[in-house]
Design a protein around this motif. Sequence first.
Motif, PDB file in Angstrom:
ATOM      1  N   ALA A 169       6.237 -11.332  31.155  1.00  0.00           N
ATOM      2  CA  ALA A 169       5.836 -11.344  32.569  1.00  0.00           C
ATOM      3  C   ALA A 169       6.489 -12.516  33.310  1.00  0.00           C
ATOM      4  CB  ALA A 169       4.315 -11.412  32.684  1.00  0.00           C
ATOM      5  N   THR A 170       6.538 -13.665  32.675  1.00  0.00           N
ATOM      6  CA  THR A 170       7.176 -14.835  33.291  1.00  0.00           C
ATOM      7  C   THR A 170       8.671 -14.586  33.473  1.00  0.00           C
ATOM      8  OG1 THR A 170       5.540 -16.338  32.352  1.00  0.00           O
ATOM      9  CG2 THR A 170       7.644 -17.302  32.999  1.00  0.00           C
ATOM     10  N   GLN A 203       9.260 -12.113  36.277  1.00  0.00           N
ATOM     11  CA  GLN A 203       9.082 -12.756  37.592  1.00  0.00           C
ATOM     12  C   GLN A 203      10.303 -13.604  37.928  1.00  0.00           C
ATOM     13  OE1 GLN A 203       6.592 -12.309  39.805  1.00  0.00           O
ATOM     14  NE2 GLN A 203       7.695 -13.614  41.212  1.00  0.00           N
ATOM     15  N   ASP A 204      10.798 -14.368  36.956  1.00  0.00           N
ATOM     16  CA  ASP A 204      11.997 -15.188  37.181  1.00  0.00           C
ATOM     17  C   ASP A 204      13.198 -14.310  37.524  1.00  0.00           C
ATOM     18  OD1 ASP A 204      10.468 -17.414  36.566  1.00  0.00           O
ATOM     19  OD2 ASP A 204      11.306 -17.659  34.542  1.00  0.00           O
TER      20      ASP A 204
END
Length: 109
Positions: A86-87, A90-91
Motif C-alpha cells: 500500500a505504501t 501510494q508512492d
Amino acid sequence: MKYLLASALVLTSGVAHSFCMEPTAPRVSVFAVEPSAPFCLSGFKYSGKHSCSRYDLDRYKSEVEDFIRQMTEYGTQAQAAARKYATEAQDYAVCRANSAVEEYNSAFK
C-alpha cells in the motif's frame, strides 16, 4: 550499467522526467499442512469414547498448536506485505502524478 546510463540521460535532458516503478503485488506463502485427527479419535464425536493413548493425544495437540502458530505467522507476514504494498502503491501514484505535472510544466517553458 544500463540503469546508470538511463539516469544520466534523464539528468542531462532538458526535461527531468521521473522514473516511477510500479509495485508488484506481494506474495506470501505458507507451507503448513493442517493436521488430521488420529484414527483413534474417529468415533469420538458419535460415542464420546476413543482408543487414543496419552502420547497420541499429546502429539495431535502439539501438531494443532504448531499449525495455529504457522497460520498466525502467515497472517502477520501477509499484513506486513499488504502495508508495504500500500505504501509503495501510494508512492507510485504520487510519482506518476508528479511526472505528469513536470511534463505539463515543461511544455510551457
